[in-house]
Design a protein around this motif. Sequence first.
Motif, PDB file in Angstrom:
ATOM      1  N   THR A  44       0.851  -1.188   0.000  1.00  0.00           N
ATOM      2  CA  THR A  44       0.000   0.000   0.000  1.00  0.00           C
ATOM      3  C   THR A  44       0.887   1.238   0.000  1.00  0.00           C
ATOM      4  O   THR A  44       1.858   1.316   0.741  1.00  0.00           O
ATOM      5  CB  THR A  44      -0.918   0.014   1.240  1.00  0.00           C
ATOM      6  OG1 THR A  44      -1.771  -1.123   1.192  1.00  0.00           O
ATOM      7  CG2 THR A  44      -1.752   1.274   1.296  1.00  0.00           C
ATOM      8  N   MET A  45       0.547   2.193  -0.848  1.00  0.00           N
ATOM      9  CA  MET A  45       1.310   3.429  -0.946  1.00  0.00           C
ATOM     10  C   MET A  45       0.636   4.501  -0.099  1.00  0.00           C
ATOM     11  O   MET A  45      -0.582   4.638  -0.131  1.00  0.00           O
ATOM     12  CB  MET A  45       1.385   3.900  -2.403  1.00  0.00           C
ATOM     13  CG  MET A  45       2.031   2.876  -3.330  1.00  0.00           C
ATOM     14  SD  MET A  45       3.723   2.479  -2.904  1.00  0.00           S
ATOM     15  CE  MET A  45       4.554   3.895  -3.544  1.00  0.00           C
ATOM     16  N   VAL A  46       1.434   5.222   0.671  1.00  0.00           N
ATOM     17  CA  VAL A  46       0.917   6.321   1.483  1.00  0.00           C
ATOM     18  C   VAL A  46       1.700   7.590   1.148  1.00  0.00           C
ATOM     19  O   VAL A  46       2.848   7.528   0.713  1.00  0.00           O
ATOM     20  CB  VAL A  46       1.004   6.022   2.998  1.00  0.00           C
ATOM     21  CG1 VAL A  46       0.106   4.872   3.366  1.00  0.00           C
ATOM     22  CG2 VAL A  46       2.421   5.751   3.433  1.00  0.00           C
ATOM     23  N   MET A  47       1.021   8.739   1.350  1.00  0.00           N
ATOM     24  CA  MET A  47       1.647  10.020   1.065  1.00  0.00           C
ATOM     25  C   MET A  47       1.032  11.071   1.971  1.00  0.00           C
ATOM     26  O   MET A  47      -0.175  11.060   2.225  1.00  0.00           O
ATOM     27  CB  MET A  47       1.433  10.399  -0.395  1.00  0.00           C
ATOM     28  CG  MET A  47       2.168  11.627  -0.826  1.00  0.00           C
ATOM     29  SD  MET A  47       2.060  11.773  -2.612  1.00  0.00           S
ATOM     30  CE  MET A  47       2.202  13.521  -2.775  1.00  0.00           C
ATOM     31  N   ALA A  48       1.866  11.981   2.453  1.00  0.00           N
ATOM     32  CA  ALA A  48       1.393  13.052   3.331  1.00  0.00           C
ATOM     33  C   ALA A  48       0.459  13.976   2.558  1.00  0.00           C
ATOM     34  O   ALA A  48       0.681  14.268   1.386  1.00  0.00           O
ATOM     35  CB  ALA A  48       2.574  13.829   3.891  1.00  0.00           C
ATOM     36  N   THR A  49      -0.596  14.430   3.233  1.00  0.00           N
ATOM     37  CA  THR A  49      -1.566  15.334   2.618  1.00  0.00           C
ATOM     38  C   THR A  49      -1.201  16.793   2.848  1.00  0.00           C
ATOM     39  O   THR A  49      -1.758  17.676   2.211  1.00  0.00           O
ATOM     40  CB  THR A  49      -2.975  15.097   3.201  1.00  0.00           C
ATOM     41  OG1 THR A  49      -2.945  15.372   4.603  1.00  0.00           O
ATOM     42  CG2 THR A  49      -3.441  13.680   2.944  1.00  0.00           C
ATOM     43  N   GLY A  50      -0.297  17.042   3.773  1.00  0.00           N
ATOM     44  CA  GLY A  50       0.062  18.407   4.124  1.00  0.00           C
ATOM     45  C   GLY A  50      -0.708  18.923   5.324  1.00  0.00           C
ATOM     46  O   GLY A  50      -0.388  19.966   5.881  1.00  0.00           O
ATOM     47  N   LYS A  51      -1.722  18.187   5.737  1.00  0.00           N
ATOM     48  CA  LYS A  51      -2.511  18.579   6.910  1.00  0.00           C
ATOM     49  C   LYS A  51      -1.740  18.199   8.175  1.00  0.00           C
ATOM     50  O   LYS A  51      -1.257  17.089   8.301  1.00  0.00           O
ATOM     51  CB  LYS A  51      -3.861  17.866   6.884  1.00  0.00           C
ATOM     52  CG  LYS A  51      -4.748  18.211   8.047  1.00  0.00           C
ATOM     53  CD  LYS A  51      -6.063  17.468   7.962  1.00  0.00           C
ATOM     54  CE  LYS A  51      -6.889  17.752   9.206  1.00  0.00           C
ATOM     55  NZ  LYS A  51      -8.083  16.916   9.242  1.00  0.00           N
ATOM     56  N   ARG A  52      -1.623  19.129   9.115  1.00  0.00           N
ATOM     57  CA  ARG A  52      -0.938  18.861  10.378  1.00  0.00           C
ATOM     58  C   ARG A  52      -1.855  18.074  11.299  1.00  0.00           C
ATOM     59  O   ARG A  52      -2.970  18.507  11.579  1.00  0.00           O
ATOM     60  CB  ARG A  52      -0.540  20.163  11.071  1.00  0.00           C
ATOM     61  CG  ARG A  52       0.418  21.035  10.289  1.00  0.00           C
ATOM     62  CD  ARG A  52       1.776  20.470  10.096  1.00  0.00           C
ATOM     63  NE  ARG A  52       2.397  20.112  11.356  1.00  0.00           N
ATOM     64  CZ  ARG A  52       3.394  19.272  11.461  1.00  0.00           C
ATOM     65  NH1 ARG A  52       3.883  18.709  10.386  1.00  0.00           N
ATOM     66  NH2 ARG A  52       3.900  18.988  12.629  1.00  0.00           N
ATOM     67  N   PRO A  53      -1.407  16.919  11.784  1.00  0.00           N
ATOM     68  CA  PRO A  53      -2.256  16.126  12.680  1.00  0.00           C
ATOM     69  C   PRO A  53      -2.374  16.775  14.056  1.00  0.00           C
ATOM     70  O   PRO A  53      -1.391  17.282  14.591  1.00  0.00           O
ATOM     71  CB  PRO A  53      -1.534  14.789  12.769  1.00  0.00           C
ATOM     72  CG  PRO A  53      -0.111  15.106  12.455  1.00  0.00           C
ATOM     73  CD  PRO A  53      -0.140  16.274  11.514  1.00  0.00           C
ATOM     74  N   VAL A  54      -3.586  16.765  14.595  1.00  0.00           N
ATOM     75  CA  VAL A  54      -3.812  17.318  15.926  1.00  0.00           C
ATOM     76  C   VAL A  54      -3.696  16.216  16.971  1.00  0.00           C
ATOM     77  O   VAL A  54      -3.087  16.392  18.024  1.00  0.00           O
ATOM     78  CB  VAL A  54      -5.203  17.988  16.007  1.00  0.00           C
ATOM     79  CG1 VAL A  54      -5.490  18.481  17.411  1.00  0.00           C
ATOM     80  CG2 VAL A  54      -5.289  19.120  15.008  1.00  0.00           C
ATOM     81  N   THR A  55      -4.253  15.052  16.674  1.00  0.00           N
ATOM     82  CA  THR A  55      -4.273  13.958  17.651  1.00  0.00           C
ATOM     83  C   THR A  55      -3.062  13.048  17.567  1.00  0.00           C
ATOM     84  O   THR A  55      -2.680  12.453  18.552  1.00  0.00           O
ATOM     85  CB  THR A  55      -5.548  13.114  17.477  1.00  0.00           C
ATOM     86  OG1 THR A  55      -5.603  12.641  16.131  1.00  0.00           O
ATOM     87  CG2 THR A  55      -6.787  13.932  17.785  1.00  0.00           C
TER      88      THR A  55
END
Length: 136
Positions: A44-55
């Motif tokens: 499975t390929m994953v890639m950062a969305t640019g959204k900063r995680p809060v949790t």
Amino acid sequence: MGVRRRRRAGREIPWLDDEAGRLVRPYTVSNGRTRPTAHFDLLTMVMATGKRPVTCQGPDYTQVLGLCGGPVSVAEIAAHIRLPAVVTKVLLADLVDCGALAARAPVPVSACGAGPPNRTDRALLEAVLHGLRKRL
């Protein structure tokens, strides 16, 4: 060699000993969870969305996000962060759940138009076997 340390709240915390490895057990990273909330194959390929995680915060989540600037496989991430694949999948699922990562399952060979599913190219297998026999 020695112990590498990370800074947290103004104090240094040891997290990796060069000889012994991680000082924190792998399943502590995932809070003992062994089942991710989403299905991940090793390809499975994953890639950062640019959204900063809060949790999803902490050194392991930060390290994973740092590796996901471009598409990268679950297996590759697990190798880079030196954690078992199942723990890596839990971390990745957490990051997908909070919107910091996007995941795409591998495309099956039959869906690519590469021929009938489960069909093995006998000539290719024989060539591989011949090559192996020559080396041994």
